[in-house]
Every structure is written in C-alpha cells, then in structure tokens.
Design a protein around this motif. Sequence first.
Motif, PDB file in Angstrom:
ATOM      1  N   SER A   1     -20.235  47.746  86.061  1.00 44.51           N
ATOM      2  CA  SER A   1     -19.011  47.440  86.796  1.00 44.51           C
ATOM      3  C   SER A   1     -18.525  46.047  86.442  1.00 44.51           C
ATOM      4  CB  SER A   1     -19.225  47.559  88.303  1.00 44.51           C
ATOM      5  OG  SER A   1     -20.189  46.631  88.741  1.00 44.51           O
ATOM      6  N   LEU A   2     -17.217  45.907  86.406  1.00 52.19           N
ATOM      7  CA  LEU A   2     -16.579  44.639  86.073  1.00 52.19           C
ATOM      8  C   LEU A   2     -16.147  43.927  87.341  1.00 52.19           C
ATOM      9  CD1 LEU A   2     -14.158  45.991  83.335  1.00 52.19           C
ATOM     10  CD2 LEU A   2     -16.249  44.697  82.959  1.00 52.19           C
ATOM     11  N   GLY A   3     -16.431  42.639  87.447  1.00 55.50           N
ATOM     12  CA  GLY A   3     -15.901  41.829  88.530  1.00 55.50           C
ATOM     13  C   GLY A   3     -14.492  41.409  88.159  1.00 55.50           C
ATOM     14  N   LYS A   4     -13.527  41.686  89.050  1.00 50.88           N
ATOM     15  CA  LYS A   4     -12.129  41.391  88.735  1.00 50.88           C
ATOM     16  C   LYS A   4     -11.460  40.657  89.882  1.00 50.88           C
ATOM     17  CE  LYS A   4     -11.039  45.129  85.543  1.00 50.88           C
ATOM     18  NZ  LYS A   4     -10.021  46.121  85.197  1.00 50.88           N
ATOM     19  N   ILE A   5     -10.426  39.911  89.514  1.00 48.59           N
ATOM     20  CA  ILE A   5      -9.536  39.294  90.490  1.00 48.59           C
ATOM     21  C   ILE A   5      -8.123  39.740  90.164  1.00 48.59           C
ATOM     22  CG2 ILE A   5      -9.366  37.162  89.115  1.00 48.59           C
ATOM     23  CD1 ILE A   5      -9.059  35.679  91.850  1.00 48.59           C
ATOM     24  N   TRP A   6      -7.387  40.121  91.192  1.00 55.77           N
ATOM     25  CA  TRP A   6      -5.988  40.496  91.044  1.00 55.77           C
ATOM     26  C   TRP A   6      -5.153  39.392  91.681  1.00 55.77           C
ATOM     27  CZ3 TRP A   6      -9.859  43.929  91.622  1.00 55.77           C
ATOM     28  CH2 TRP A   6      -9.874  45.047  90.795  1.00 55.77           C
ATOM     29  N   LYS A   7      -4.347  38.721  90.893  1.00 60.26           N
ATOM     30  CA  LYS A   7      -3.429  37.709  91.407  1.00 60.26           C
ATOM     31  C   LYS A   7      -2.041  38.324  91.407  1.00 60.26           C
ATOM     32  CE  LYS A   7      -1.413  33.171  90.476  1.00 60.26           C
ATOM     33  NZ  LYS A   7      -1.334  32.048  89.515  1.00 60.26           N
ATOM     34  N   ASN A   8      -1.487  38.505  92.580  1.00 54.78           N
ATOM     35  CA  ASN A   8      -0.176  39.141  92.722  1.00 54.78           C
ATOM     36  C   ASN A   8      -0.103  40.471  91.979  1.00 54.78           C
ATOM     37  OD1 ASN A   8       0.693  36.899  94.244  1.00 54.78           O
ATOM     38  ND2 ASN A   8       1.200  35.800  92.367  1.00 54.78           N
ATOM     39  N   GLY A   9      -1.205  41.221  92.019  1.00 61.81           N
ATOM     40  CA  GLY A   9      -1.256  42.553  91.417  1.00 61.81           C
ATOM     41  C   GLY A   9      -1.673  42.610  89.968  1.00 61.81           C
ATOM     42  N   VAL A  10      -1.862  41.460  89.314  1.00 60.19           N
ATOM     43  CA  VAL A  10      -2.251  41.433  87.897  1.00 60.19           C
ATOM     44  C   VAL A  10      -3.751  41.148  87.799  1.00 60.19           C
ATOM     45  CG1 VAL A  10      -1.900  40.305  85.670  1.00 60.19           C
ATOM     46  CG2 VAL A  10       0.046  40.658  87.221  1.00 60.19           C
ATOM     47  N   ALA A  11      -4.485  42.038  87.128  1.00 62.41           N
ATOM     48  CA  ALA A  11      -5.946  41.945  87.055  1.00 62.41           C
ATOM     49  C   ALA A  11      -6.414  41.022  85.941  1.00 62.41           C
ATOM     50  CB  ALA A  11      -6.543  43.323  86.840  1.00 62.41           C
TER      51      ALA A  11
ATOM     52  N   THR B   1     -10.369  40.162  84.341  1.00 61.09           N
ATOM     53  CA  THR B   1     -11.803  40.426  84.387  1.00 61.09           C
ATOM     54  C   THR B   1     -12.546  39.111  84.251  1.00 61.09           C
ATOM     55  OG1 THR B   1     -11.496  42.618  83.441  1.00 61.09           O
ATOM     56  CG2 THR B   1     -13.701  41.667  83.280  1.00 61.09           C
ATOM     57  N   LEU B   2     -13.500  38.867  85.160  1.00 63.74           N
ATOM     58  CA  LEU B   2     -14.254  37.623  85.150  1.00 63.74           C
ATOM     59  C   LEU B   2     -15.685  37.787  84.635  1.00 63.74           C
ATOM     60  CD1 LEU B   2     -13.195  36.101  88.588  1.00 63.74           C
ATOM     61  CD2 LEU B   2     -12.270  35.602  86.323  1.00 63.74           C
ATOM     62  N   THR B   3     -16.151  39.019  84.458  1.00 65.74           N
ATOM     63  CA  THR B   3     -17.565  39.243  84.164  1.00 65.74           C
ATOM     64  C   THR B   3     -17.780  40.041  82.885  1.00 65.74           C
ATOM     65  OG1 THR B   3     -17.585  41.250  85.514  1.00 65.74           O
ATOM     66  CG2 THR B   3     -18.138  39.171  86.629  1.00 65.74           C
ATOM     67  N   ASP B   4     -19.054  40.126  82.503  1.00 60.34           N
ATOM     68  CA  ASP B   4     -19.499  40.815  81.298  1.00 60.34           C
ATOM     69  C   ASP B   4     -19.388  42.330  81.480  1.00 60.34           C
ATOM     70  OD1 ASP B   4     -20.903  41.928  79.148  1.00 60.34           O
ATOM     71  OD2 ASP B   4     -22.570  40.530  79.292  1.00 60.34           O
ATOM     72  N   VAL B   5     -18.723  42.995  80.557  1.00 64.67           N
ATOM     73  CA  VAL B   5     -18.519  44.440  80.615  1.00 64.67           C
ATOM     74  C   VAL B   5     -19.843  45.207  80.523  1.00 64.67           C
ATOM     75  CG1 VAL B   5     -18.139  44.741  78.131  1.00 64.67           C
ATOM     76  CG2 VAL B   5     -17.086  46.325  79.742  1.00 64.67           C
ATOM     77  N   ASN B   6     -20.898  44.593  80.006  1.00 65.64           N
ATOM     78  CA  ASN B   6     -22.167  45.285  79.788  1.00 65.64           C
ATOM     79  C   ASN B   6     -23.149  45.144  80.945  1.00 65.64           C
ATOM     80  OD1 ASN B   6     -21.506  46.179  77.118  1.00 65.64           O
ATOM     81  ND2 ASN B   6     -21.705  44.046  76.496  1.00 65.64           N
ATOM     82  N   GLN B   7     -22.723  44.602  82.063  1.00 67.69           N
ATOM     83  CA  GLN B   7     -23.616  44.385  83.205  1.00 67.69           C
ATOM     84  C   GLN B   7     -23.022  45.015  84.467  1.00 67.69           C
ATOM     85  OE1 GLN B   7     -26.563  43.066  82.707  1.00 67.69           O
ATOM     86  NE2 GLN B   7     -26.114  42.497  80.600  1.00 67.69           N
ATOM     87  N   ILE B   8     -23.821  44.996  85.525  1.00 66.86           N
ATOM     88  CA  ILE B   8     -23.360  45.408  86.842  1.00 66.86           C
ATOM     89  C   ILE B   8     -23.013  44.136  87.599  1.00 66.86           C
ATOM     90  CG2 ILE B   8     -24.000  46.512  89.007  1.00 66.86           C
ATOM     91  CD1 ILE B   8     -25.898  48.293  87.365  1.00 66.86           C
TER      92      ILE B   8
ATOM     93  N   GLY C   1     -12.806  42.190  93.633  1.00 63.86           N
ATOM     94  CA  GLY C   1     -13.640  43.376  93.770  1.00 63.86           C
ATOM     95  C   GLY C   1     -14.245  43.741  92.434  1.00 63.86           C
ATOM     96  N   GLN C   2     -14.650  44.983  92.342  1.00 63.50           N
ATOM     97  CA  GLN C   2     -15.212  45.447  91.083  1.00 63.50           C
ATOM     98  C   GLN C   2     -14.673  46.824  90.743  1.00 63.50           C
ATOM     99  OE1 GLN C   2     -17.463  44.063  93.368  1.00 63.50           O
ATOM    100  NE2 GLN C   2     -17.774  45.889  94.567  1.00 63.50           N
ATOM    101  N   GLN C   3     -14.695  47.105  89.439  1.00 63.38           N
ATOM    102  CA  GLN C   3     -14.197  48.369  88.916  1.00 63.38           C
ATOM    103  C   GLN C   3     -15.174  48.850  87.867  1.00 63.38           C
ATOM    104  OE1 GLN C   3     -10.296  48.085  87.211  1.00 63.38           O
ATOM    105  NE2 GLN C   3     -10.073  50.290  87.013  1.00 63.38           N
ATOM    106  N   SER C   4     -15.535  50.141  87.931  1.00 62.48           N
ATOM    107  CA  SER C   4     -16.485  50.698  86.965  1.00 62.48           C
ATOM    108  C   SER C   4     -15.935  50.584  85.555  1.00 62.48           C
ATOM    109  CB  SER C   4     -16.778  52.160  87.274  1.00 62.48           C
ATOM    110  OG  SER C   4     -17.420  52.284  88.508  1.00 62.48           O
TER     111      SER C   4
ATOM    112  N   TRP D   1     -17.280  31.165  90.710  1.00 61.37           N
ATOM    113  CA  TRP D   1     -16.184  30.928  89.778  1.00 61.37           C
ATOM    114  C   TRP D   1     -15.217  29.972  90.456  1.00 61.37           C
ATOM    115  CZ3 TRP D   1     -18.700  35.429  90.315  1.00 61.37           C
ATOM    116  CH2 TRP D   1     -19.146  36.082  89.166  1.00 61.37           C
ATOM    117  N   LEU D   2     -14.826  28.958  89.744  1.00 65.18           N
ATOM    118  CA  LEU D   2     -13.791  28.039  90.210  1.00 65.18           C
ATOM    119  C   LEU D   2     -12.640  28.161  89.229  1.00 65.18           C
ATOM    120  CD1 LEU D   2     -12.515  25.782  91.850  1.00 65.18           C
ATOM    121  CD2 LEU D   2     -13.879  24.143  90.544  1.00 65.18           C
ATOM    122  N   ASN D   3     -11.535  28.706  89.698  1.00 66.77           N
ATOM    123  CA  ASN D   3     -10.361  28.933  88.851  1.00 66.77           C
ATOM    124  C   ASN D   3     -10.719  29.703  87.576  1.00 66.77           C
ATOM    125  OD1 ASN D   3      -8.830  27.511  90.749  1.00 66.77           O
ATOM    126  ND2 ASN D   3      -9.301  25.571  89.756  1.00 66.77           N
ATOM    127  N   GLY D   4     -11.595  30.690  87.724  1.00 70.20           N
ATOM    128  CA  GLY D   4     -11.969  31.563  86.611  1.00 70.20           C
ATOM    129  C   GLY D   4     -13.136  31.087  85.770  1.00 70.20           C
TER     130      GLY D   4
END
Length: 188
Positions: free
Chosen positions: A114-124, A126-133, A105-108, A165-168
């Motif tokens: 907004s940051l694109g994030k993946i949570w693996k077993n609850g641990v986040a 960030t996969l994307t650039d903090v300066n973009q949507i 998902g994403q988080q502001s 993204w393939l494995n990040g």
Amino acid sequence: ESIIVNDDGIHITYAEYVPSHDTYSAKLWKNGTVTNLTAGFYDAATIGVTVIGSDVYVAISDSEPGPYFKIRQWKNGSFTDLTNGTVIATANDIVALGNDIYIIGQQSSTTTNSLGKIWKNGVATTLTDVNQINFLNSVAANGTDVYIGGYERIGTTTNYIAKTWLNGQETKLSQGNSDCRIMGVFIK
C-alpha cells in the motif's frame, strides 16, 4: 470520527449502524443537527472534519458502490471522489491550512502493498515506497508546514519503522528493529 469547535459551533463526524442493511452510514452532527452524508446501503466511515470559513469538509472512506473502499471528500453537501474504488483505499485524517485541504491515507498498489498518500485540494502525491506496506495516520498543520505521522512495514517481518514527513520530506524515527508506529501528530 472527529470533533472540531470553531466560531460556527461544534462539528462532530461519526458512523452509525444501519441494521436493515448491516452497514454503517457516515454522519455529521453540527450544533444539534444531524446530516446523513451517506445513505447506509454500503459501509462508510467518517475520518475527520475541518472547517474553512463557512465551508465544512469531511473525509470519508466509503464502499459505495464497491467493490472496495474509496476515499471521498464531502464539502457542504457535495462529494469529490479522491480514489475510484477499483483498489482498496482508506482515509485516515484531514486538516485545513489556509485555504488548502489535506487528506491522508493509503491506497493499495498491489494485492500486498500500500502507498501512503496525501491529497492536497484533491490532487494526490505519493509519499512512500511502492514496494512496501505503508500507513499514514495523522496530519497536522501550522504556519506553512504540514506534518504527517505514519509507519512502514519492513519486508515480511512484523516490524514497522515509525516515520514523519514535514512538507513531504521523510524522516525515520526508528530503524525497524522492533514494531514502532506513529498514530498521532499534534502541534501546540
């Protein structure tokens, strides 16, 4: 909302309108039995369901207790908050790989990004650039690989770059010359 069929039966997640509160509550339907995942006092949306053995996992975007939506993981009747609700966060997909649960998902990060994030077993992560949507929309898994599809807005334009993204590891599928978005990832 999603559906998954396995040896244990049919699992369907959905949101139902609660007129008395003018909200939506998150629900899980399993083989004809409905489980209320949220009370309906605040808006909630089920994003998806996955099953590992007898454990049922549901990704939820929930505004309880506010002020913003947060990402929650429901497992067999218990919640784990993946975000705290102090900034806007929305879940978009969930998948199981082996004994691991992945929610994307994403988080502001600011009032406009907004940051694109993946949570693996609850641990986040960030996969994307903090300066973009950024938006991560779909996740699929096969073998030891996790595939994600999404997109990133280019500056102040209305153009988006489609990304996987393939494995990040990120790959751009477009250059941002037009509006290009990935809405789903499927492995056959």
